[in-house]
Design a protein around this motif. Structure first.
Motif, PDB file in Angstrom:
ATOM      1  N   ARG A 215      27.920  34.985  38.917  1.00  0.00           N
ATOM      2  CA  ARG A 215      28.743  36.283  38.719  1.00  0.00           C
ATOM      3  C   ARG A 215      28.233  37.619  39.766  1.00  0.00           C
ATOM      4  O   ARG A 215      28.751  37.560  40.086  1.00  0.00           O
ATOM      5  N   GLY A 216      26.384  37.476  39.187  1.00  0.00           N
ATOM      6  CA  GLY A 216      26.065  38.344  40.282  1.00  0.00           C
ATOM      7  C   GLY A 216      26.212  37.879  41.863  1.00  0.00           C
ATOM      8  O   GLY A 216      26.015  39.320  42.654  1.00  0.00           O
ATOM      9  N   HIS A 217      25.970  37.046  42.134  1.00  0.00           N
ATOM     10  CA  HIS A 217      26.605  36.951  43.819  1.00  0.00           C
ATOM     11  C   HIS A 217      27.652  37.256  43.926  1.00  0.00           C
ATOM     12  O   HIS A 217      27.797  37.085  44.931  1.00  0.00           O
ATOM     13  N   LEU A 218      28.914  37.141  43.195  1.00  0.00           N
ATOM     14  CA  LEU A 218      30.096  37.219  42.923  1.00  0.00           C
ATOM     15  C   LEU A 218      29.934  38.849  43.650  1.00  0.00           C
ATOM     16  O   LEU A 218      30.535  38.979  44.454  1.00  0.00           O
ATOM     17  N   ILE A 253      32.521  30.863  36.489  1.00  0.00           N
ATOM     18  CA  ILE A 253      33.140  32.430  36.092  1.00  0.00           C
ATOM     19  C   ILE A 253      33.991  32.973  36.582  1.00  0.00           C
ATOM     20  O   ILE A 253      34.100  34.359  36.206  1.00  0.00           O
ATOM     21  N   MET A 254      35.464  32.404  36.612  1.00  0.00           N
ATOM     22  CA  MET A 254      36.269  32.866  37.220  1.00  0.00           C
ATOM     23  C   MET A 254      37.030  32.005  36.347  1.00  0.00           C
ATOM     24  O   MET A 254      37.958  31.369  37.305  1.00  0.00           O
ATOM     25  N   ARG A 261      38.406  40.308  34.831  1.00  0.00           N
ATOM     26  CA  ARG A 261      38.047  41.654  34.331  1.00  0.00           C
ATOM     27  C   ARG A 261      37.227  42.279  35.344  1.00  0.00           C
ATOM     28  O   ARG A 261      36.647  43.363  35.662  1.00  0.00           O
ATOM     29  N   ALA A 262      35.671  41.492  34.606  1.00  0.00           N
ATOM     30  CA  ALA A 262      34.703  41.901  34.890  1.00  0.00           C
ATOM     31  C   ALA A 262      34.735  41.779  36.064  1.00  0.00           C
ATOM     32  O   ALA A 262      34.172  43.180  37.101  1.00  0.00           O
ATOM     33  N   VAL A 263      35.491  41.553  37.158  1.00  0.00           N
ATOM     34  CA  VAL A 263      34.872  41.082  38.731  1.00  0.00           C
ATOM     35  C   VAL A 263      35.981  42.558  39.654  1.00  0.00           C
ATOM     36  O   VAL A 263      35.208  42.965  40.224  1.00  0.00           O
ATOM     37  N   MET A 264      37.022  42.499  38.667  1.00  0.00           N
ATOM     38  CA  MET A 264      37.314  43.485  39.675  1.00  0.00           C
ATOM     39  C   MET A 264      37.047  45.474  39.014  1.00  0.00           C
ATOM     40  O   MET A 264      36.663  46.189  39.892  1.00  0.00           O
ATOM     41  N   GLU A 265      36.482  45.006  37.927  1.00  0.00           N
ATOM     42  CA  GLU A 265      35.660  46.059  37.878  1.00  0.00           C
ATOM     43  C   GLU A 265      34.310  46.617  38.599  1.00  0.00           C
ATOM     44  O   GLU A 265      34.106  47.797  38.941  1.00  0.00           O
ATOM     45  N   ALA A 271      41.706  45.864  47.350  1.00  0.00           N
ATOM     46  CA  ALA A 271      41.565  44.923  48.333  1.00  0.00           C
ATOM     47  C   ALA A 271      40.861  43.810  48.138  1.00  0.00           C
ATOM     48  O   ALA A 271      40.837  42.500  47.546  1.00  0.00           O
ATOM     49  N   ASN A 272      39.915  44.023  46.995  1.00  0.00           N
ATOM     50  CA  ASN A 272      39.465  43.151  45.495  1.00  0.00           C
ATOM     51  C   ASN A 272      40.480  42.350  44.671  1.00  0.00           C
ATOM     52  O   ASN A 272      40.674  43.012  43.957  1.00  0.00           O
ATOM     53  N   GLY A 273      40.535  41.242  44.817  1.00  0.00           N
ATOM     54  CA  GLY A 273      41.945  40.978  44.005  1.00  0.00           C
ATOM     55  C   GLY A 273      42.032  39.203  44.231  1.00  0.00           C
ATOM     56  O   GLY A 273      40.861  38.316  43.593  1.00  0.00           O
TER      57      GLY A 273
END
Length: 410
Positions: A215-218, A253-254, A261-265, A271-273
């Motif tokens: 997730r950190g790499h994403l 991780i998705m 929500r974690a990645v959007m935040e 643009a990150n959707g």
């Protein structure tokens, strides 16, 4: 919703004419022949656009390339190994080239190694149609006794292990070969050339990468590409894991609303959707798809509408690809949530108020059974799904539903 259709390029057995006759408004495609990590040049992008513009008789199709699916994210980027920084730079160059060609939406995924996993690509239904299916016991039999993955025994309950052992004992050599080919279909390279040792080699490269690190790499990847996307007017949308639960010891991780929500935040840029795929996310009984659309809809840039029938409710259980209105997802509620989000966007003056949608997957029916197109992507099965989805959209958007009911009684 903008009605689109996935096309796999000139080798696709579903033609541009077929798409046009299905009544689609735009095309979802990718340059599958370009190696992952390489730049998509303006010339290659233009060549694909030119293909889409022409019918078989040479007449104009009127169709345009509207969504990229997918601009691949390399395994080096996912692992932050090898040439990952060069691959990110190339990804950004490709994104600039796509935007210069008038394309605004890029779907991608961050699944390690496998884009999707099924154990049967042509499961026969009682009506004679076929569909893709994930059989949990077959998959365990593959993992435990065909692949013989190190640590696989820890991934299954004793009951599943014994059921898989019995299933494997009854398999013919042809069935074992077919199962292995189906499972590794989504691995890099041609499935028929992939040995079990090759599969183990791919998996070993993720041995030291738990879910939090992936997730950190994403997030690191998005921190690089999303600001540029915002600057040039692109929308990026991450596809969920398929299926949305751990397989082969690989991190996922998705898979849930909390994951998105974690990645959007973490990278809080419009643009990150999200690519909200009701089929992938619907393979978990605890995912509320209409609710996700209501709560995360502001960042949904692309929709895959399909349905799965859960044969077991527990996480990791068997499921198969259902007809679009016959699975576990309430598609009427889902489309109502999408239309509500589009109305909200339109009222707010958003240029992207109309969300591109495609009828994802489909059962092989009628002449599909002879055509043998890309697994999951038949012509008539998807046309049936699109017609059903279009009917719901038309009904829910009809002015009569927004007017108070009046009695016709005297």
């Amino acid at each position: 919703m903008r009605q689109t259709w996935r096309w796999f390029g000139p080798k696709d057995l579903v033609s541009i004419d077929d798409m046009l006759q299905a009544g689609v408004e735009g095309v979802v495609t990718a340059l599958h022949h370009i190696p992952t990590g390489a730049v998509w040049s303006p010339g290659e992008i233009a060549a694909r656009q030119d293909m889409l513009a022409v019918m078989q008789d040479g007449g104009p199709s009127g169709l345009k390339w509207e969504v990229v699916e997918s601009l691949p994210v390399s395994e080096d980027i996912k692992r932050q190994s090898g040439g990952w920084k060069t691959h990110i730079a190339n990804w950004k160059t490709s994104m600039r080239n796509l935007r210069a060609a008038g394309i605004e939406v890029i779907c991608y995924n961050f699944m390690p190694i496998l884009d999707w996993t099924r154990t049967d690509l042509a499961h026969r239904l009682s009506n004679g149609a076929t569909c893709m299916r994930f059989d949990a016991i077959d998959f365990a039999a593959f993992d435990l006794f065909l692949l013989q993955r190190r640590g696989a025994a820890d991934s299954y309950t004793p009951e599943v292990t014994e059921a898989a052992r019995a299933r494997f004992a009854d398999m013919t050599e042809a069935r074992k070969t077919g199962l292995a080919g189906n499972v590794v279909f989504g691995l890099p390279g041609a499935a028929e050339r992939m040995s079990m040792e090759d599969v183990k080699s791919h998996l070993a490269r993720y041995d030291s990468i738990p879910a939090d690190r992936l997730r950190g790499h994403l997030v690191d990847f998005l921190a690089e590409v999303a600001p540029l996307a915002e600057e040039i007017g692109m929308r990026l949308c991450c596809h969920p894991d398929d299926p949305p639960f751990p397989l082969l010891g690989l991190p996922r991780i998705m898979s849930t609303e909390a994951d998105y929500r974690a990645v959007m935040e973490a990278v809080d840029i419009p643009a990150n959707g999200i690519t909200l795929c009701t089929g992938s996310l619907g393979a978990r009984a605890d995912n509320d798809l209409p609710g996700m659309m209501q709560r995360l809809g502001d960042r949904v840039h692309f929709l895959h509408l399909r349905n799965v029938a859960l044969e077991e409710r527990h996480l990791g259980g068997s499921f198969h690809e259902a007809a679009h209105l016959e699975g576990n997802t309430d598609m009427v509620a889902m489309i109502a949530a999408v239309l509500a989000e589009e109305a909200r966007r339109k009222a707010a003056g958003r240029a992207d108020w109309q969300i591109p949608m495609r009828p994802d997957h489909g059962q092989d029916i009628l002449d599909d059974l002879k055509r043998k197109a890309q697994p999951g992507y038949p012509a008539i099965g998807r046309l049936k799904g699109l017609a059903e989805l279009r009917g719901i959209m038309t009904a829910l958007a009809h002015p009569m539903l927004s007017k108070p009911a009046t009695s016709t009684l005297a």
